[in-house]
Design a protein around this motif. Structure first.
Motif, mmCIF file in Angstrom:
data_model
loop_
_atom_site.group_PDB
_atom_site.id
_atom_site.type_symbol
_atom_site.label_atom_id
_atom_site.label_comp_id
_atom_site.label_asym_id
_atom_site.label_seq_id
_atom_site.Cartn_x
_atom_site.Cartn_y
_atom_site.Cartn_z
ATOM 1 N N THR A 127 35.157 54.759 67.367
ATOM 2 C CA THR A 127 34.241 53.619 67.428
ATOM 3 C C THR A 127 32.793 54.085 67.430
ATOM 4 O OG1 THR A 127 35.920 52.398 68.674
ATOM 5 C CG2 THR A 127 33.713 51.508 68.691
ATOM 6 N N ILE A 128 32.509 55.146 68.180
ATOM 7 C CA ILE A 128 31.150 55.705 68.185
ATOM 8 C C ILE A 128 30.794 56.233 66.801
ATOM 9 C CG2 ILE A 128 29.732 57.602 69.078
ATOM 10 C CD1 ILE A 128 31.237 57.226 71.763
ATOM 11 N N GLY A 137 36.828 64.412 69.413
ATOM 12 C CA GLY A 137 37.834 63.460 69.859
ATOM 13 C C GLY A 137 37.983 62.306 68.888
ATOM 14 N N GLY A 138 39.213 62.096 68.416
ATOM 15 C CA GLY A 138 39.472 61.063 67.427
ATOM 16 C C GLY A 138 40.266 59.895 67.967
ATOM 17 N N GLU A 196 33.279 62.098 58.040
ATOM 18 C CA GLU A 196 34.160 63.239 57.780
ATOM 19 C C GLU A 196 35.163 63.350 58.922
ATOM 20 O OE1 GLU A 196 32.558 66.936 56.304
ATOM 21 O OE2 GLU A 196 30.610 65.987 55.999
ATOM 22 N N LEU A 197 36.443 63.183 58.591
ATOM 23 C CA LEU A 197 37.512 63.185 59.582
ATOM 24 C C LEU A 197 38.374 64.428 59.424
ATOM 25 C CD1 LEU A 197 38.577 59.449 59.105
ATOM 26 C CD2 LEU A 197 37.323 60.352 61.063
ATOM 27 N N VAL A 249 34.047 63.830 62.714
ATOM 28 C CA VAL A 249 34.959 63.656 63.843
ATOM 29 C C VAL A 249 36.023 64.748 63.791
ATOM 30 C CG1 VAL A 249 36.698 62.168 64.923
ATOM 31 C CG2 VAL A 249 34.618 61.156 63.973
ATOM 32 N N LEU A 250 36.214 65.433 64.910
ATOM 33 C CA LEU A 250 37.290 66.407 65.042
ATOM 34 C C LEU A 250 38.363 65.819 65.952
ATOM 35 C CD1 LEU A 250 35.313 69.757 65.575
ATOM 36 C CD2 LEU A 250 35.960 68.618 63.436
ATOM 37 N N SER A 251 39.580 65.706 65.445
ATOM 38 C CA SER A 251 40.685 65.110 66.194
ATOM 39 C C SER A 251 41.783 66.140 66.390
ATOM 40 C CB SER A 251 41.234 63.890 65.441
ATOM 41 O OG SER A 251 42.424 63.413 66.029
#
Length: 361
Positions: free
Chosen positions: A18-19, A11-12, A164-165, A32-34
């Motif tokens: 923030t986490i 969840g992005g 990593e986004l 992060v996987l968005s």
């Protein structure tokens, strides 16, 4: 696709980012996987930091809100120093107008610094209020942030720190074995990590049987004409069923409806009419300002309207979901509590109050 030492945030939105930033600052390797950054609830929010103006009763949720509001100046300052971008944190205070006289005894005892203003006094704090406004409460410590700018600041901060986004990743399934998550199946293959954080907002129930459901909120914004030499509205107005938030860039944001309609999209005439009528009753000058934009979003709601935080049925999966309309307010405190738990294995005294088992007992 990832090393086993990574913390994988699913969840992005504002909570996930923030986490991720907080964990990265503490030394973790974070991915992060968005699914769709622009659909995050925080993009559609108002940005009020109003634990007192909402008149929450004394409760762990109020304590979490007060804690998070206190973190905001230092937190946004740290993000701004890191990115060179501004989140437009504005400690402007919040006025809560009422339409009936005699309500000065009704304020929650949880707001000892609130000040009652009668019909004349409230107009010295903000001119142009409607004739129906009989008085109101002044909450000097409540504030606001430009939520859209904050989301951009968070994304940039994550990039600067080396998080990593991955955008456009659809999560299909959480794969579990006994009391552990073993992998995450997505539209871009399988992902593995040593620890997982579920921060998928209103969409969480598609992945885990948790009592989180969407509440749609419609909003609109007007723009103060350039012919106005100064900003006519300088206080957030938080009235019955309506809020009006002035921005320093001359936008005024008005919200929000609260509709249980699933993920039904779009603005509706009925929704906008309700907002317009409520806003103009409090601040009639809005009727003359050009409408700039209308939009909607989906708040992640739980039965008690408080978030679900902390451990899950799986030892390496932490939950940070269900923040309802307080995701922007609660983001820094949530990140601190979750990072304390994951990185330091330290459970803050507030965390157990938001455990998922409160809905199963």
């Amino acid at each position: 696709m990832n090393t086993s030492e990574t913390v994988l945030v699913i969840g992005g939105g504002i909570i996930g980012l923030t986490i991720a930033v907080e964990l990265k600052l503490r030394g973790a390797s974070v991915t992060v996987l968005s699914r769709n950054f622009q659909e995050a609830a925080a993009h559609a929010a108002g940005g009020m930091l109003a634990p007192q103006a909402e008149q929450l009763p004394p409760s762990p949720l109020l304590d979490l809100g007060l804690m998070s509001r206190a973190l905001y100046p230092g937190w946004t300052g740290k993000l701004e120093a890191l990115t060179g971008l501004s989140a437009q944190y504005w400690p402007c205070g919040i006025l809560a107008p009422v339409f009936e006289a005699g309500l000065e005894t009704c304020v929650s005892s949880a707001s000892p610094d609130a000040q009652w203003l009668d019909r004349d006094a409230i107009r010295t704090y903000q001119s142009g209020l409607g004739s129906d406004v009989a008085g109101g409460w002044w909450y000097p410590r409540d504030a606001q942030v430009d939520n859209r700018r904050l989301m951009q600041v968070l994304w940039s901060a994550a990039q600067e720190l080396g998080v990593e986004l991955y955008e456009g990743v659809e999560v299909d399934r959480l794969v579990t074995q006994a009391d552990r998550m073993t992998e995450l199946q997505t539209s871009q293959g399988s992902w593995r990590a040593s620890h997982y954080v579920l921060a998928t907002g209103a969409w969480s129930q598609a992945l885990l049987p948790v009592p989180v459901f969407p509440k749609k909120g419609q909003m609109f914004a007007v723009r103060v004409p350039e012919s106005e030499p100064e900003l006519p509205l300088v206080r957030v107005l938080f009235g019955p069923g309506i809020y009006i938030i002035p921005r320093q860039d001359r936008r005024i944001v008005v919200g929000a409806t609260s509709e249980i309609v699933g993920f039904t999209p779009h603005n509706t005439p009925a929704g906008l009419q309700t907002l317009l009528a409520g806003a103009m009753r409090i601040y009639p000058a809005l009727s003359e300002f050009p409408i700039q934009e209308c939009w909607w979003g989906f708040r992640p709601t739980t039965p008690d309207e408080a978030p679900i935080l902390g451990t899950s049925p799986y030892g390496n999966l932490t939950l940070a979901i269900g923040h309802y309309r307080n995701g922007v307010l609660l983001a820094p405190a949530t990140a601190q509590l979750i990072a304390d738990w994951i990185w330091d294995q330290r459970e803050a005294p507030l965390l157990p109050y938001f455990h998922y088992t409160r809905f199963t007992s």
